[in-house]
Structures are given as structure tokens and as C-alpha cells.
Enzyme design. Structure first.
Site, PDB file in Angstrom:
ATOM      1  N   TYR A 154      25.001  53.346   1.886  1.00  0.00           N
ATOM      2  CA  TYR A 154      24.419  52.922   2.970  1.00  0.00           C
ATOM      3  C   TYR A 154      23.209  52.254   2.883  1.00  0.00           C
ATOM      4  CZ  TYR A 154      21.792  53.317   7.506  1.00  0.00           C
ATOM      5  OH  TYR A 154      21.096  52.974   8.628  1.00  0.00           O
ATOM      6  N   GLU A 242      21.201  46.762   9.254  1.00  0.00           N
ATOM      7  CA  GLU A 242      21.912  47.757   9.062  1.00  0.00           C
ATOM      8  C   GLU A 242      23.401  47.495   8.108  1.00  0.00           C
ATOM      9  OE1 GLU A 242      23.198  50.774  11.706  1.00  0.00           O
ATOM     10  OE2 GLU A 242      22.437  52.437  10.699  1.00  0.00           O
TER      11      GLU A 242
END
Ligand code: GDP
Ligand code: MN
Length: 433
Positions: A154, A242
Site C-alpha cells: 500500500y 493513493e
């Protein structure tokens, strides 16, 4: 002590909170309210920006019909294809369509299957953990070359008030369950604040790559991608980039498999091309309508409509209504330079909400000229044949002339001397019904 109602509202008004990845502050009220008033791009649009700036994404096409999807899948000429519903919310992989289809992300080797799946996606609602219960309608799908993923990490870059600037946030355990990782293993979330004046240092990109678990030659490659993502973040005035998963392939490539970018709306003047990409189709209609007239609308669940200028005044108005036993139905923020026509549109929007039983106008005329507001109000009252009580508190520039306009209008407008008085009168007018 009860949480201040203004604090709850602040979460919806201040986008830096609303746009933070949800998992960073689980349980925080502000973070649960995602504001959809701001520019949001679909994954395919974000990925275009990324690939234009040297960030590695898969080859892809976009389609708005099942047939287009089928053709795109053939044209892609890939060993394996990934079909992805385009909606602004995350969690698509585990989402469900009201066509019955499970999963907003599908892998297949057969272009024909892409056509069949797309038929069950386009035009249907996809519900995920991050959408309203009924889901969000899918208008477009992305058809991309699927790559094998050997590891999912991530990575996000966001403007963070706690650091007074950008911060890299990463975890070696990315993928679909990042929220759970944050809750159960917070030590697996790494942060790297960046000095916006100095920019990202090699050592910082390397450290993040290492924390994400990229080894050997992959470490340099990941660091390079991180730097490119950071530079893109700055260049496009993003408040958040993101990437989840930020993955690696068995062939040794670091790839951004998903993308979510949020933007600073104050930068619209210098990001015209990006803002022109906003299709707004996923916003609530009333918010769209408000945006068209440069007004900011926020729906709440009470019955007193609030017409204010500035986020601070909105919060104060919210608090004082609560303190006097009432509940705001919504807020319309007028912003700085106001035209009479905007006031009219504002009233139209406020009164189109059936919950509204009274309107409270609370305007402080700093940049705004109160007389303009007063003219707008009287015009709106007449043309819209206002049926609910209207309480007006004006203060500041040209307030005397404004008072005269309101008083001489012959309309049933209740004037208030200050905020407290205005709130009391608005709450009382609802109670009387
Ligand atoms: P999200 O569920 O909305 O976050 O959508 P993503 O784009 O992140 O896709 C969900 C999941 O599908 C990812 O976490 C991956 O595990 C998987 N996925 C997406 N694209 C590919 C791909 O090209 N190849 C493989 N093998 N899996 C993929
Ligand atoms: Mn994802």
C-alpha cells in the site's frame, strides 16, 4: 461532554479531513463523512495522469457499453484481461452489483467473457464498503492488461495537517484489506513526512521502498516510482494520491494496480485541464446544482436551512442552532464575491429540500455587500413564493441599506440583531408549526 456539533460539521466542511484515507483514523467522525463536493477522478483518469508522468500502470481502454468493452478486450490483445467497474469508491473487488454479479474487478483470459461481464456491470449499481447501501451506478468500465501480482503493498501520499505538509504512508501489507491492517497491525503502517520545500530525498524514497518490503533491484525501482508519484502529487496539486495495491510482478516490475487521486480545489485556476475532466455524474444532484452557481451545499438531517458565508460561520451557526434546541437541515455556503443571482439560486436550492421548515440567513458582510444579499433575498422570496419562515441576520458592509431593503419589502421576513437572536427566532418559528 457531548461532542460539539460543529466538530461533526467541520469534518464535512474541511476536505483535508474528509479526504484522508479512512483507515488512518478509524472511528473518527470526521473521517467517516466523505465529502463528494470536490473534484474526484475515476481510476482510468488518474492512471492516465500517472502514465503521462512516468508512473507504471497497465495498458488499458475505457468502455461505456458491453460491446465497446468486448472490442477493447480484443484490441488489448493480452494474455489475461482485468475488467474493472469505474466508480469513485474503493472496495470494488469485494463489491456486489444489483444485477446479481459479484465483484467489481474480474480477471479473465477470454475477451468474450469481458463482454458478458461488462453487460452485468454497466448501467447497474455497485455497492461496496465505501458506497451508500444502494451502491453507485456504473457508467464506465476499464479494460486493462492483467498482470500477475506476487506481492501487494500500500502506498499513499497525502497532505497531512499533523505534519504541516505532505507525508508518504505505506504498508508492506497492501491489497483489499488495508483498513484491517491499520486496525490490527498499526506497526505495519509506515510514514515518511516530506519537506515540501526540499522535495523528496532519495534516502526517503529508498527507506519507504524498504519498509514496503521491496528487495534487491526492486527496491530501486519502487523508490523511483515513489519519487515519480510524489512529483506528480505536487505537479497536479493533489491532496492525496493513493495506490492500493502498489504491487510487484513475478517478472520483477513494480506496478500501480489501482489509483485514487484527490485534488486541492483552490488550485483549479492553474489545473484547468484536470478540472475539466470532472464528470460530476456521481455527485448528489443538489450538490452539482450548487456547484454550478459557485455555491457549496452540504445536506444535514434537521429542518432549519442555513444560508451562510464561510465555513467558520457555518460551524458557528450549526452550534448555535443546536444550543437553542434546533437542528440544521443543510448549509449553503455563499463564499466571497456574491452576485444577486446566486442568492436567488441559493434560496431555490434550500427550499427544494422537503425537510426544510425554516430558513436562517446568517451573513457577515466583509467582502460581501449586505445590500446585494438583501436584494437577492427579497427577489427570491417574491419569485419563489416562499412558504417557510425566514429569519435574517446580516452584519457588516452596507448593513443599514440592507435593513432598509428588507424592512421596506413588505415581506414576512424576521430580522435578527445577532447570531443568538437569529437562532432563537429560527428555532421558535419551527416549533410553532
Ligand atoms: P478496489 O477493490 O476498488 O480497491 O480495486 P483494485 O483495483 O485495487 O482491485 C482489487 C483487487 O483485484 C486488487 O487488490 C488485486 O488483488 C486484484 N487485481 C486488480 N488488478 C489485477 C491484475 O491486473 N492482476 C491480478 N492478478 N489481480 C488484480
Ligand atoms: Mn484498490
Amino acid at each position: 461532554m457531548m461532542a460539539s456539533p460543529a466538530a461533526a460539521l467541520a469534518g464535512r466542511l474541511l476536505r483535508d479531513l474528509a479526504l484522508r484515507p479512512r483507515f488512518l483514523a478509524p472511528g473518527s467522525q470526521a473521517v467517516q463523512c466523505t465529502s463528494r463536493r470536490w473534484l474526484n477522478l475515476q481510476e482510468y483518469q488518474s492512471k492516465k495522469l500517472m502514465s503521462d508522468n512516468g508512473v507504471r500502470v497497465q495498458r488499458f481502454f475505457v468502455a461505456s457499453t458491453a460491446n465497446e468493452a468486448l472490442e477493447a478486450a480484443k484490441r488489448l490483445n493480452a494474455k489475461e484481461i482485468v475488467l474493472k467497474a469505474q466508480i469513485l469508491a474503493g472496495g470494488r473487488g469485494k463489491g456486489v452489483f444489483n444485477s446479481g454479479l459479484k465483484g467489481g474487478v474480474h480477471l479473465t483470459k477470454d475477451p468474450k467473457v469481458v463482454g458478458q461481464l461488462a453487460k452485468q456491470m454497466i448501467g447497474y449499481n455497485l455497492a461496496t464498503k465505501q458506497t451508500p447501501k444502494e451502491g453507485v451506478k456504473v457508467n464506465k468500465v476499464m479494460i486493462a492488461e492483467a498482470l500477475d501480482i506476487s506481492r501487494e503493498t500500500y502506498l499513499a501520499i497525502l497532505m497531512d495537517r499533523a505534519y504541516n505538509g505532505p507525508v508518504l504512508v505505506g504498508s508492506p501489507q497492501g491489497g483489499v484489506d488495508i483498513e484491517e491492517v491499520a486496525a490490527s497491525n498499526p506497526e505495519l503502517i509506515f510514514k515518511e513526512p516530506i519537506d515540501i520545500f526540499e522535495g523528496i530525498k532519495d534516502s526517503q524514497a529508498q527507506r519507504m521502498a524498504e519498509n514496503l518490503g521491496f528487495l534487491g533491484p526492486l527496491k530501486n525501482q519502487a523508490a523511483d516510482q515513489i519519487k515519480k508519484l510524489y512529483n506528480l502529487f505536487l505537479k497536479i496539486d493533489a491532496t492525496q494520491v493513493e495506490v492500493n495495491p502498489f504491487g510487484e510482478t513475478p517478472e520483477g516490475q513494480v506496478v500501480c494496480f489501482d489509483a485514487k487521486i484527490n485534488f486541492d480545489d483552490n488550485a483549479e485556476f492553474r489545473q484547468k485541464e484536470i478540472f475539466a475532466m470532472d464528470d460530476k455524474s456521481e455527485n448528489e444532484p443538489i450538490e452539482n446544482e450548487a456547484a454550478r452557481y459557485d455555491l457549496k451545499y452540504i445536506g444535514l438531517d434537521g429542518n432549519i436551512a442555513c444560508f451562510v458565508n464561510g465555513a467558520g460561520l457555518a460551524m458557528a451557526t450549526c452550534d448555535i442552532i443546536f444550543l437553542n434546541g434546533g437542528k440544521p437541515a443543510n448549509f449553503l455556503d455563499l463564499g466571497g464575491g456574491v452576485k444577486e443571482s446566486q442568492v436567488y439560486q441559493a434560496f431555490k436550492l434550500l427550499t427544494s429540500d422537503p425537510k426544510v421548515e425554516a430558513i436562517l440567513v446568517n451573513i457577515f458582510g466583509g467582502i460581501v455587500n449586505c445590500a446585494i444579499i438583501a436584494n437577492g433575498i427579497t427577489k427570491a422570496c417574491r419569485e419563489l413564493e416562499l412558504k417557510v419562515p425566514l429569519v435574517v441576520r446580516l452584519e457588516g458592509t452596507n448593513v443599514q441599506e440592507a435593513q432598509n431593503i428588507l424592512n421596506n419589502s413588505g415581506l414576512p421576513i424576521t430580522s435578527a440583531v445577532d447570531l443568538e437572536d437569529a437562532a432563537k427566532k429560527a428555532v421558535a418559528s419551527v416549533g410553532k408549526k
